[in-house]
Design a protein around this motif. Structure first.
Motif, mmCIF file in Angstrom:
data_model
loop_
_atom_site.group_PDB
_atom_site.id
_atom_site.type_symbol
_atom_site.label_atom_id
_atom_site.label_comp_id
_atom_site.label_asym_id
_atom_site.label_seq_id
_atom_site.Cartn_x
_atom_site.Cartn_y
_atom_site.Cartn_z
ATOM 1 N N ALA A 310 0.817 -1.213 0.000
ATOM 2 C CA ALA A 310 0.000 0.000 0.000
ATOM 3 C C ALA A 310 0.852 1.264 0.000
ATOM 4 C CB ALA A 310 -0.934 -0.001 1.212
ATOM 5 N N PHE A 311 2.077 1.196 0.525
ATOM 6 C CA PHE A 311 2.910 2.391 0.637
ATOM 7 C C PHE A 311 3.212 3.036 -0.709
ATOM 8 C CE2 PHE A 311 3.778 1.828 5.143
ATOM 9 C CZ PHE A 311 4.011 3.132 5.539
ATOM 10 N N PRO A 312 3.724 2.304 -1.707
ATOM 11 C CA PRO A 312 4.005 2.990 -2.986
ATOM 12 C C PRO A 312 2.758 3.527 -3.669
ATOM 13 C CG PRO A 312 4.304 0.602 -3.182
ATOM 14 C CD PRO A 312 4.160 0.905 -1.738
ATOM 15 N N VAL A 313 1.639 2.794 -3.567
ATOM 16 C CA VAL A 313 0.396 3.270 -4.168
ATOM 17 C C VAL A 313 -0.073 4.546 -3.465
ATOM 18 C CG1 VAL A 313 -1.996 2.694 -4.712
ATOM 19 C CG2 VAL A 313 -0.236 0.925 -4.845
ATOM 20 N N ALA A 314 -0.041 4.526 -2.130
ATOM 21 C CA ALA A 314 -0.454 5.710 -1.374
ATOM 22 C C ALA A 314 0.483 6.883 -1.629
ATOM 23 C CB ALA A 314 -0.496 5.372 0.121
ATOM 24 N N TRP A 315 1.760 6.588 -1.770
ATOM 25 C CA TRP A 315 2.743 7.650 -2.029
ATOM 26 C C TRP A 315 2.429 8.366 -3.342
ATOM 27 C CZ3 TRP A 315 7.014 9.412 0.754
ATOM 28 C CH2 TRP A 315 7.878 10.268 0.063
ATOM 29 N N ILE A 316 2.183 7.583 -4.384
ATOM 30 C CA ILE A 316 1.861 8.164 -5.688
ATOM 31 C C ILE A 316 0.551 8.944 -5.619
ATOM 32 C CG2 ILE A 316 1.253 7.608 -8.074
ATOM 33 C CD1 ILE A 316 3.167 5.242 -7.880
ATOM 34 N N ALA A 317 -0.444 8.374 -4.904
ATOM 35 C CA ALA A 317 -1.752 9.030 -4.816
ATOM 36 C C ALA A 317 -1.669 10.363 -4.079
ATOM 37 C CB ALA A 317 -2.741 8.105 -4.121
ATOM 38 N N VAL A 318 -0.805 10.435 -3.058
ATOM 39 C CA VAL A 318 -0.701 11.652 -2.249
ATOM 40 C C VAL A 318 0.199 12.695 -2.907
ATOM 41 C CG1 VAL A 318 0.168 12.585 -0.066
ATOM 42 C CG2 VAL A 318 -1.209 10.511 -0.072
ATOM 43 N N ARG A 319 1.307 12.250 -3.468
ATOM 44 C CA ARG A 319 2.314 13.188 -3.973
ATOM 45 C C ARG A 319 2.153 13.528 -5.454
ATOM 46 N NH1 ARG A 319 6.257 13.332 0.075
ATOM 47 N NH2 ARG A 319 5.026 13.063 1.977
ATOM 48 N N SER A 320 1.196 12.919 -6.138
ATOM 49 C CA SER A 320 1.007 13.200 -7.555
ATOM 50 C C SER A 320 -0.471 13.436 -7.845
ATOM 51 C CB SER A 320 1.516 12.024 -8.404
ATOM 52 O OG SER A 320 1.212 12.216 -9.773
ATOM 53 N N THR A 321 -0.739 14.352 -8.751
ATOM 54 C CA THR A 321 -2.121 14.640 -9.157
ATOM 55 C C THR A 321 -2.370 14.196 -10.596
ATOM 56 O OG1 THR A 321 -1.459 16.869 -9.835
ATOM 57 C CG2 THR A 321 -2.298 16.606 -7.587
ATOM 58 N N SER A 322 -1.486 13.383 -11.135
ATOM 59 C CA SER A 322 -1.595 12.968 -12.526
ATOM 60 C C SER A 322 -2.714 11.945 -12.712
ATOM 61 C CB SER A 322 -0.277 12.366 -13.007
ATOM 62 O OG SER A 322 -0.016 11.149 -12.323
ATOM 63 N N ARG A 323 -3.119 11.768 -13.961
ATOM 64 C CA ARG A 323 -4.136 10.771 -14.277
ATOM 65 C C ARG A 323 -3.613 9.372 -13.981
ATOM 66 N NH1 ARG A 323 -7.026 11.121 -20.014
ATOM 67 N NH2 ARG A 323 -7.736 13.024 -18.956
ATOM 68 N N PHE A 324 -2.307 9.155 -14.189
ATOM 69 C CA PHE A 324 -1.718 7.852 -13.902
ATOM 70 C C PHE A 324 -1.869 7.489 -12.434
ATOM 71 C CE2 PHE A 324 2.121 5.398 -12.641
ATOM 72 C CZ PHE A 324 1.862 4.239 -13.357
#
Length: 492
Positions: A310-324
């Protein structure tokens, strides 16, 4: 990670394609599918409104009235989440052996899942600004008008979220409905799997079930809309005025006591009754100890793996606003909304066809648990990461500390409480999981849920009682954790 989350959907699509259009249409448009669709639709359409009404009503009584013992009722009505649905079914069937069919399913589902509405609604009621309600009353609105026009619209997100969770649980539940002999898509898929492994009929039913799940997700998103519910400013930093019930205290207290008896009283009384009937003979310490050990081992491993993933997914979700970033996060929620039996069938098929060495191994079942319960970890970890000031990480790196070291020294330490909560929720979910475990467990595996299911299926209710009791005791801590977290979110 994203590719793994798409395995269940890919499995369904590939099996339907290999079956062929004509055969697929024949299997879909047959009386059996219509019967299952009617049963499932009636179950959802009856259970969800009842759970919503009960959850809102109990939350309002506990949070907004001076009913006796209000401080105790809060955690009490969160406690039913500690009782697995199939244990509730066991309790009610033992108390009323003739219980079966649609209304039995509605009863068991209601007492099992109404806290999924009660908890978020109660938390939202605690966060509401009482000044808005006071202004409405000052303008001449009565109590019912204030509730309907002011309070209820602000509960919309909590109600929709709870209703969606209940609906998905109803589509995925197997044990509770199998025990009361009520056919749904999940029970039919399991029966089809037992009679003909990975047959086209079972794959077709899985495809229809997946479609129902996706329709529920899309429907909830459409109804939720884009309205904002946050208040501007700090609002009144005080609790709302509790309504004085006066002579109404007695009937309200009786109502709360009746709900408690139906949700916790029946299963606990049944378990105690069978333990008393069975006596010391049902406490096979060797068998129970082995089952408890295997359950704790699988649950601990799954909790650790799922939280780490969950950490890498949460990291991307929190620190990035991209569609990816949104795609990565959304893929996990869509996959986890699928019933465990669909995920298990997909992993069984993939392991047999392409990775035979993983068939009936701990790796396969742990992968299933990770796919099923990732959002439980993701929600908590994401909330924890969102509260970590980026400035602290930047200051650490400015002092010459490497990004990896910064993560362990700063980010991970600040996120540790959220990660612990995530691991606890996954732990209990795995400890009480039944359907996927029955399909994927390696030979010789005997978890608490599996042992309970086997013994209750043999109508040896006395021998099954210790396993039911231990599952509840294992689930109690995380249930209390959910309640305390909801109070912290409300600032109490």
């Amino acid at each position: 990670m994203v590719a793994a989350t798409l395995v269940p959907l890919g499995y369904i699509v590939s099996t339907l394609v290999s079956t062929g259009w004509d055969e697929t249409m024949r299997l879909i448009f047959r009386p059996r599918v219509g019967e299952l669709l009617r049963n499932t639709a009636e179950l959802v359409l009856l259970t969800v409104p009842i759970c919503v009404t009960l959850g809102i009503g109990l939350a309002w009584i506990v949070e907004r009235t001076d009913v006796p013992g209000a401080a105790w009722w809060g955690p009490i009505f969160a406690a039913p989440l500690a009782v697995p649905a199939f244990v509730n079914s066991y309790g009610w069937v033992s108390a009323v052996p003739s219980l079966h069919g649609l209304w039995a399913g509605v009863l068991v589902a209601t007492v099992s899942y109404f806290p999924l509405v009660y908890l978020p609604v109660a938390a939202t009621l605690r966060r509401l600004d009482p000044a808005v309600e006071e202004s409405a009353r000052a303008l001449g609105s009565g109590p019912f008008a204030v509730f309907a026009r002011v309070v209820l619209p602000q509960l919309r997100l909590a109600i929709l979220g709870g209703a969606l969770l209940i609906s998905l649980h109803l589509l995925a539940e197997y044990g509770a409905f199998a025990m009361i002999r009520f056919d749904t898509f999940t029970t039919a898929i399991f029966e089809q799997y037992q009679s003909s492994f990975a047959g086209p009929a079972g794959s077709t039913l899985s495809g229809v079930l997946v479609l129902l799940c996706l329709l529920l997700l899309a429907g909830e998103a459409g109804v939720r809309g884009r309205a904002r519910y946050a208040r501007i400013g700090g609002g009144a930093q005080r609790s709302a005025h509790r309504i004085r019930l006066r002579l109404g205290k007695i009937p309200m207290f009786v109502l709360l006591a009746g709900a408690l008896a139906a949700t916790l009283g029946v299963p606990l009384w049944t378990i105690g009754r069978w333990l008393r009937i069975g006596g010391a003979a049902v406490w096979d310490t060797g068998e129970i100890g082995a089952s408890l050990g295997q359950t704790l081992g699988l649950a601990a491993a799954a909790a650790a793996i799922t939280t780490l993933c969950a950490f890498p997914v949460a990291w991307i979700a929190v620190r990035s606003t991209s569609r990816f970033a949104r795609i990565i996060e959304g893929a996990n929620y869509i996959t986890s909304s699928l019933p465990g039996i669909v995920i298990a069938l997909a992993l069984v098929t993939v392991s047999i066809r392409w990775l035979p060495g993983l068939y009936q191994t701990a790796a396969t079942i742990l992968a299933a648990y990770t796919l099923m319960f990732m959002p439980r970890a993701l929600v908590s970890v994401r909330a924890g990461l969102a509260q970590v000031p980026v400035g602290l990480e930047e200051a650490s790196q400015a002092l010459g500390i490497a990004p990896a070291a910064t993560f362990f020294r700063v980010t991970l330490r600040l996120t540790a409480p959220a990660a612990a909560a995530a691991a606890a929720m996954v732990f209990v979910a795995v400890a009480t999981e039944l359907t996927a475990t029955l399909l994927l467990a390696p030979n010789g595996t005997r978890t608490l849920a599996m042992q309970f299911w086997q013994l209750s299926g043999e109508l040896d209710y006395a021998a099954a009682a210790p396993y039911a009791l231990i599952m509840i005791l294992v689930s109690v801590p995380v249930t209390y954790l959910l309640f305390t977290q909801s109070r912290k979110a409300a600032g109490l």
